[in-house]
Design a protein around this motif. Structure first.
Motif, PDB file in Angstrom:
ATOM      1  N   SER A 282       6.947 -13.885   7.968  1.00 43.32           N
ATOM      2  CA  SER A 282       6.334 -12.897   7.088  1.00 43.32           C
ATOM      3  C   SER A 282       6.011 -13.503   5.724  1.00 43.32           C
ATOM      4  CB  SER A 282       7.287 -11.719   6.934  1.00 43.32           C
ATOM      5  OG  SER A 282       6.749 -10.790   6.060  1.00 43.32           O
TER       6      SER A 282
ATOM      7  N   SER B 259      -6.862  -4.731   5.321  1.00 43.73           N
ATOM      8  CA  SER B 259      -5.712  -3.922   5.694  1.00 43.73           C
ATOM      9  C   SER B 259      -4.772  -4.658   6.646  1.00 43.73           C
ATOM     10  CB  SER B 259      -6.167  -2.599   6.310  1.00 43.73           C
ATOM     11  OG  SER B 259      -7.050  -2.837   7.373  1.00 43.73           O
ATOM     12  N   ILE B 260      -5.273  -5.644   7.371  1.00 45.01           N
ATOM     13  CA  ILE B 260      -4.402  -6.451   8.222  1.00 45.01           C
ATOM     14  C   ILE B 260      -4.367  -7.861   7.649  1.00 45.01           C
ATOM     15  CG2 ILE B 260      -4.090  -7.414  10.520  1.00 45.01           C
ATOM     16  CD1 ILE B 260      -5.494  -4.981  11.630  1.00 45.01           C
TER      17      ILE B 260
ATOM     18  N   THR C  87      -0.355  -9.552  10.870  1.00 41.55           N
ATOM     19  CA  THR C  87       0.839  -8.738  10.630  1.00 41.55           C
ATOM     20  C   THR C  87       1.190  -7.909  11.855  1.00 41.55           C
ATOM     21  OG1 THR C  87      -0.732  -7.361   9.438  1.00 41.55           O
ATOM     22  CG2 THR C  87       0.931  -8.448   8.144  1.00 41.55           C
ATOM     23  N   ASP C  88       0.199  -7.612  12.696  1.00 42.09           N
ATOM     24  CA  ASP C  88       0.527  -6.761  13.842  1.00 42.09           C
ATOM     25  C   ASP C  88       0.514  -7.559  15.148  1.00 42.09           C
ATOM     26  OD1 ASP C  88      -2.150  -7.169  13.757  1.00 42.09           O
ATOM     27  OD2 ASP C  88      -2.712  -5.183  14.427  1.00 42.09           O
TER      28      ASP C  88
ATOM     29  N   ARG D  50      -3.214  -1.627  22.442  1.00 37.74           N
ATOM     30  CA  ARG D  50      -4.112  -0.792  21.636  1.00 37.74           C
ATOM     31  C   ARG D  50      -5.509  -0.767  22.233  1.00 37.74           C
ATOM     32  NH1 ARG D  50      -1.756  -3.749  17.316  1.00 37.74           N
ATOM     33  NH2 ARG D  50      -0.078  -2.557  16.372  1.00 37.74           N
TER      34      ARG D  50
ATOM     35  N   PHE E 185      -4.595   1.684  10.690  1.00 39.12           N
ATOM     36  CA  PHE E 185      -5.384   0.490  10.405  1.00 39.12           C
ATOM     37  C   PHE E 185      -5.143  -0.615  11.419  1.00 39.12           C
ATOM     38  CE2 PHE E 185      -1.425  -0.106   8.023  1.00 39.12           C
ATOM     39  CZ  PHE E 185      -1.081  -1.389   8.405  1.00 39.12           C
ATOM     40  N   ALA E 186      -4.035  -0.549  12.160  1.00 43.56           N
ATOM     41  CA  ALA E 186      -3.744  -1.625  13.099  1.00 43.56           C
ATOM     42  C   ALA E 186      -4.815  -1.733  14.190  1.00 43.56           C
ATOM     43  CB  ALA E 186      -2.372  -1.408  13.737  1.00 43.56           C
TER      44      ALA E 186
ATOM     45  N   GLY F 194      -7.821  -1.843  13.583  1.00 40.89           N
ATOM     46  CA  GLY F 194      -8.951  -2.546  12.992  1.00 40.89           C
ATOM     47  C   GLY F 194      -9.272  -3.853  13.700  1.00 40.89           C
ATOM     48  N   ASP F 195      -8.240  -4.479  14.270  1.00 44.84           N
ATOM     49  CA  ASP F 195      -8.426  -5.744  14.972  1.00 44.84           C
ATOM     50  C   ASP F 195      -9.239  -5.610  16.248  1.00 44.84           C
ATOM     51  OD1 ASP F 195      -7.395  -7.731  13.541  1.00 44.84           O
ATOM     52  OD2 ASP F 195      -5.585  -8.031  14.735  1.00 44.84           O
ATOM     53  N   VAL F 196      -9.056  -4.505  16.950  1.00 40.68           N
ATOM     54  CA  VAL F 196      -9.617  -4.409  18.298  1.00 40.68           C
ATOM     55  C   VAL F 196     -10.797  -3.466  18.406  1.00 40.68           C
ATOM     56  CG1 VAL F 196      -7.433  -5.002  19.399  1.00 40.68           C
ATOM     57  CG2 VAL F 196      -7.948  -2.613  18.968  1.00 40.68           C
TER      58      VAL F 196
ATOM     59  N   ASP G 213      -8.274   4.665   8.117  1.00 41.81           N
ATOM     60  CA  ASP G 213      -7.622   3.670   7.250  1.00 41.81           C
ATOM     61  C   ASP G 213      -8.111   2.247   7.434  1.00 41.81           C
ATOM     62  OD1 ASP G 213      -6.090   5.273   5.769  1.00 41.81           O
ATOM     63  OD2 ASP G 213      -4.179   4.821   6.719  1.00 41.81           O
ATOM     64  N   SER G 214      -9.266   2.047   8.033  1.00 42.90           N
ATOM     65  CA  SER G 214      -9.749   0.676   8.147  1.00 42.90           C
ATOM     66  C   SER G 214     -11.244   0.671   7.913  1.00 42.90           C
ATOM     67  CB  SER G 214      -9.410   0.111   9.527  1.00 42.90           C
ATOM     68  OG  SER G 214      -9.800  -1.237   9.602  1.00 42.90           O
TER      69      SER G 214
ATOM     70  N   GLU H  96       5.251  -3.892   3.196  1.00 39.07           N
ATOM     71  CA  GLU H  96       4.472  -4.563   2.167  1.00 39.07           C
ATOM     72  C   GLU H  96       3.100  -4.955   2.706  1.00 39.07           C
ATOM     73  OE1 GLU H  96       6.778  -7.446   0.243  1.00 39.07           O
ATOM     74  OE2 GLU H  96       5.437  -7.570  -1.489  1.00 39.07           O
ATOM     75  N   THR H  97       2.244  -3.968   2.881  1.00 43.33           N
ATOM     76  CA  THR H  97       0.903  -4.231   3.369  1.00 43.33           C
ATOM     77  C   THR H  97      -0.102  -3.890   2.269  1.00 43.33           C
ATOM     78  OG1 THR H  97       0.699  -1.976   4.162  1.00 43.33           O
ATOM     79  CG2 THR H  97       1.530  -3.591   5.729  1.00 43.33           C
ATOM     80  N   PRO H  98      -1.315  -4.398   2.400  1.00 44.03           N
ATOM     81  CA  PRO H  98      -2.332  -4.082   1.398  1.00 44.03           C
ATOM     82  C   PRO H  98      -2.551  -2.579   1.251  1.00 44.03           C
ATOM     83  CG  PRO H  98      -3.053  -5.895   2.758  1.00 44.03           C
ATOM     84  CD  PRO H  98      -1.780  -5.396   3.367  1.00 44.03           C
TER      85      PRO H  98
ATOM     86  N   PRO I 142       9.145  -6.450   4.891  1.00 44.66           N
ATOM     87  CA  PRO I 142       8.025  -7.325   4.560  1.00 44.66           C
ATOM     88  C   PRO I 142       6.873  -7.134   5.540  1.00 44.66           C
ATOM     89  CG  PRO I 142       9.693  -8.572   5.721  1.00 44.66           C
ATOM     90  CD  PRO I 142      10.245  -7.191   5.519  1.00 44.66           C
ATOM     91  N   ALA I 143       5.736  -7.684   5.208  1.00 42.11           N
ATOM     92  CA  ALA I 143       4.571  -7.590   6.086  1.00 42.11           C
ATOM     93  C   ALA I 143       4.911  -8.132   7.471  1.00 42.11           C
ATOM     94  CB  ALA I 143       3.422  -8.390   5.491  1.00 42.11           C
ATOM     95  N   GLY I 144       4.415  -7.475   8.485  1.00 36.82           N
ATOM     96  CA  GLY I 144       4.660  -7.947   9.844  1.00 36.82           C
ATOM     97  C   GLY I 144       5.851  -7.275  10.494  1.00 36.82           C
TER      98      GLY I 144
ATOM     99  N   PHE J 205       7.258  -3.655  10.899  1.00 32.99           N
ATOM    100  CA  PHE J 205       6.856  -2.290  10.620  1.00 32.99           C
ATOM    101  C   PHE J 205       8.024  -1.312  10.609  1.00 32.99           C
ATOM    102  CE2 PHE J 205       2.840  -4.222  11.403  1.00 32.99           C
ATOM    103  CZ  PHE J 205       2.006  -3.573  10.517  1.00 32.99           C
TER     104      PHE J 205
END
Lengths: 396, 353
Positions: free
Chosen positions: A158, A173-174, A281-282, B92, B112-113, B115-117, B134-135, B179-181, B210-212, B214
């Protein structure tokens, strides 16, 4: 007869476990007033159109690949009685390092992938090596140290992701590392479906599949047919006896953990090289723990682990269609959980049965300490496994 | 002897694996709006909702999205199908493709997670309309994809201003979940709002994980510890943007005679405990329900912008401050002034701390 009997014994425990788990799950579903047969029907229904069916198969395979690698990583250590609970941390750290290394260089295709794979294996092995060194020098239980190193690894990953290795723009956001260039990624294998005349859905089959199969075969040979594999198992059965016959038990601990960690380092790569292209992060977490269940189910043998991984992946895929048909998705969780418990029980039963039949066969009584985890070797490796198979031949 | 020790160890390992399998997802995503599946006329509205980890029943973000979809169904008819991901949320993309394959349209990804896919999935199903909460989708270039964004920093600015106006100690606190944006936007707005009222104010800031990792969105115990530290350190008002962990912040406030500011929904109404209600001074509202309902309304009208982000801010009342409980009634005028200044562009609210 001998072969049949051996295969029967090897299959007995996992099949018993799955059947018992299905029975328990059926009972639970009935208690919840959910029709278990409809649930099973939904699980088995892969879709109406050929494209949907192939997509379902791709989804199962893509999920099974990392589970298979995770199971292998756990099993290598299990084979010599080491509990590597730290696979989780090993693969997370290995994946971020590999992602960063892959993004930092530009090499021709195969070399680029090779570099990423080597970095991932090296980092995984290094992290597992800490556990081994602590064990052989200070006698620290590998269970404790590997669990604790998981937390350190997650925190470290992290920190690296949000600090020095951040590749995503400020405010995205990610948070992710920099993208690996095209040459470092593995394209999908969907051409295969065209070749064998199946529908070709947009969902891509991970290009990591052949590498995972290769790793499985290599480990099967290494563990089942080489001196190293025999030493590994012998040390697990009895460190003192192994030492007496000239095996350096402490070196075996280090070697087994390094190998386990190296395989663990690969777990994140199917997703990394086939889909995400960066550590984010995910990024999928928890595969290291699922690997323990898969290794148990597969009785520490690569073929068994592959089947276990496919079963878990198959159950996982059913989550979505079950929800669409208004069934509680927790059914899948119940089945997976009961399978793990049933496997532990069934392995113990199989172990006792094996021992009893061995004793009835009049073999030497010292055959007691067969590990609950992987007593019976892969079918057909009589040469590497001298004693147990002779024993069974005597009986037959 | 040895065998039983090994058995114990195996059982231990097995139960750890079991714990890894278990998900805290509530009794399944079933029970959606109408009857589900087949039989409906083709033009009937079939809304697909895909949650991120946590699923429905979180009394916050996911529930709010569901409420919005349900409100749209009440208005336009049709059904809602909601899906929760597996324990590690690695499927997802499958949730979205399955919904699209089953003919659900529009499909809304909550969180927002996705957002990647979602860009890839939207490209594979050009005939389906997608939205993501949220993305930002502006850079994905998919005409059938809309981003539902919120100006959390603007709402948080008002929360910060309210906290600074009500603080007696000159010290306030902020507890972020992860701790995410996204959560950093809450922090940035909150600090800016507090400093606009009182430039000398001290703002204590902590993140649960921390980030990563959840877990920070669902860890009331650690939320309570962090908030307790802030109250002990002289803070009298703590704002949380920590999802399910927020209840711990409220408990710490109750134990220290402090006050707290809720997030996302009007937590004064959702907290379900009079002792905790008393400490919730206000909540920063993030109207996911309005955004989802509005998007579905646009879909029905055929007026979905497509390929763009819809920002829900103070002007559109997509964010704001709750007044239930009456604790900020005395400063409402000042809060409204700040609100107007932000809407008029006289105040630029930062999005990063």
């Amino acid at each position: 007869m001998t072969l049949l009997r051996r295969v029967g014994l090897a299959l007995f425990a996992p099949v018993l476990a799955v059947v018992v788990a299905l029975l328990i799950s059926t009972a639970v579903m009935a208690a919840l007033r959910v029709d278990p047969f409809q649930v099973f029907a939904v699980m088995l229904d892969l879709g109406d159109t050929p494209s949907q069916q192939v997509t379902a198969i791709v989804v199962v395979l893509n999920r099974a690949i990392p589970l298979f690698l995770a199971g292998l990583a756990v099993a290598v250590a299990f084979r010599m009685g080491l509990f590597n609970i730290g696979v989780e941390g090993q693969y997370r750290l290995a994946t971020i390092m590999a992602a960063v290394a892959g993004a930092a260089v530009a090499l021709p295709g195969p070399l680029h992938v090779l570099l990423i794979v080597v970095v991932a294996m090296a980092v995984g092995a290094f992290w597992a090596g800490i556990v081994a060194v602590l064990k052989v020098t200070r006698g620290v239980s590998e269970v404790i140290s590997s669990i604790m190193l998981n937390f350190v690894a997650l925190g470290l990953a992290s920190f690296l992701l949000t600090g020095p290795f951040r590749g995503s723009p400020e405010g995205a956001s990610i948070i992710s590392t920099a993208e690996i260039p095209e040459s470092g990624l593995l394209g999908g294998l969907n051409g295969l479906f065209d070749a064998i005349g199946l529908a070709n859905p947009p969902r891509q089959l991970y290009g990591f599949l052949p590498i995972a199969v290769l790793v499985g075969v290599a480990l099967a040979v290494l563990l089942g047919r080489t001196r190293f594999g025999f030493d590994l198992k012998a040390t697990g059965l009895s460190p003192s006896a192994a030492s007496a016959s000239g095996v350096d038990a402490r070196a075996m601990v280090v070697k087994a953990m390094l190998l386990s960690g190296a395989v663990a380092g690969l777990i994140g790569l199917p997703d990394l090289l086939g889909q995400t292209g960066a550590y984010t992060t995910d990024f999928t977490s928890g595969l290291g723990f699922l690997g323990i269940a898969v290794a148990l189910l597969g009785r520490n043998k690569p073929v068994g682990i592959a089947l276990g991984a496919l079963l878990f992946a198959f159950l996982d895929r059913a989550l979505v269609p079950l929800q669409i048909q208004q069934f509680p998705a927790s059914v899948v969780t119940i089945i997976q959980g009961t399978i793990v418990l049933a496997v532990v029980v069934a392995n113990e039963i199989a172990r006792r049965l094996t021992r009893r039949s061995a004793e009835r066969g009049g073999a030497e009584p010292s055959s007691a300490p067969e590990p609950g985890t992987g007593a019976v070797g892969p079918p057909g490796d009589a040469s590497a496994e001298g004693r147990p198979s002779t024993r069974r031949e005597v009986q037959a | 002897m040895r065998a039983s020790a090994r058995g114990m160890a195996l059982l231990l390992a097995g139960s750890m694996a079991l714990a890894a399998c278990a998900s805290d997802e509530p009794a399944g995503g079933g029970g959606g709006g109408g009857g589900g599946g087949g039989g409906e006329a083709a033009e009937e509205l079939q809304i697909g909702l895909a949650y991120d980890t946590g699923g429905r029943g979180d009394r916050s973000f996911n529930d709010s999205a569901y409420a919005g979809a349900q409100a749209a169904v009440d208005e336009f008819g049709g059904t809602v199908q909601d899906l929760s991901p597996n324990a590690d949320a690695s499927n997802r993309a499958d949730l979205l493709t399955q919904l699209a394959d089953e003919g659900y349209n529009p499909i809304i990804a909550v969180g927002f997670a996705y957002g990647d896919v979602i860009g890839e999935v939207a490209g594979q199903y050009p005939g389906t309309t997608f939205a993501i909460v949220d993305s930002s989708v502006a850079e994905l270039g998919q005409d059938n994809l809309t981003g539902l964004l919120f100006a959390e920093e603007e709402g948080s600015f008002l929360a910060g201003a309210a906290a600074a106006l009500k603080s007696e100690t000159g010290t306030i606190g902020f507890v972020g979940g992860v701790e995410t944006p996204l959560i950093a936007k809450f922090e940035a707005g909150y600090v800016a709002g507090a400093q606009a009222v009182n430039p000398a104010i001290q703002v204590l800031t902590e993140y649960i994980s921390p980030a990563g990792d959840f877990s920070g969105f669902n860890d009331p115990a650690r939320g309570q510890i962090l908030a307790q530290g802030m109250y002990d350190g002289g803070a009298d008002i703590v704002y949380h943007a920590a999802g399910g962990s927020g209840i711990g912040v409220f408990q710490a406030a109750a134990a220290s005679n402090g006050r707290a500011i809720g997030v996302d929904s009007d937590q004064y109404q959702t907290v379900d405990d009079p002792a905790l209600q008393a400490v919730i001074m206000t909540s920063m509202l993030k109207r996911v329900d309005n955004a989802v309902q509005g998007f579905i309304g646009n879909y029905v009208d055929g007026s979905v912008p497509g390929g763009e982000d819809v920002v829900n801010d103070l002007q559109t009342e997509g964010v704001g401050l709750a007044t239930t409980g009456g604790q900020i009634d005395d400063i409402q005028d000042q809060v409204d002034q700040y609100r107007q200044q932000i809407i008029d562009g006289e105040i630029e609210v930062p999005t990063t701390p």
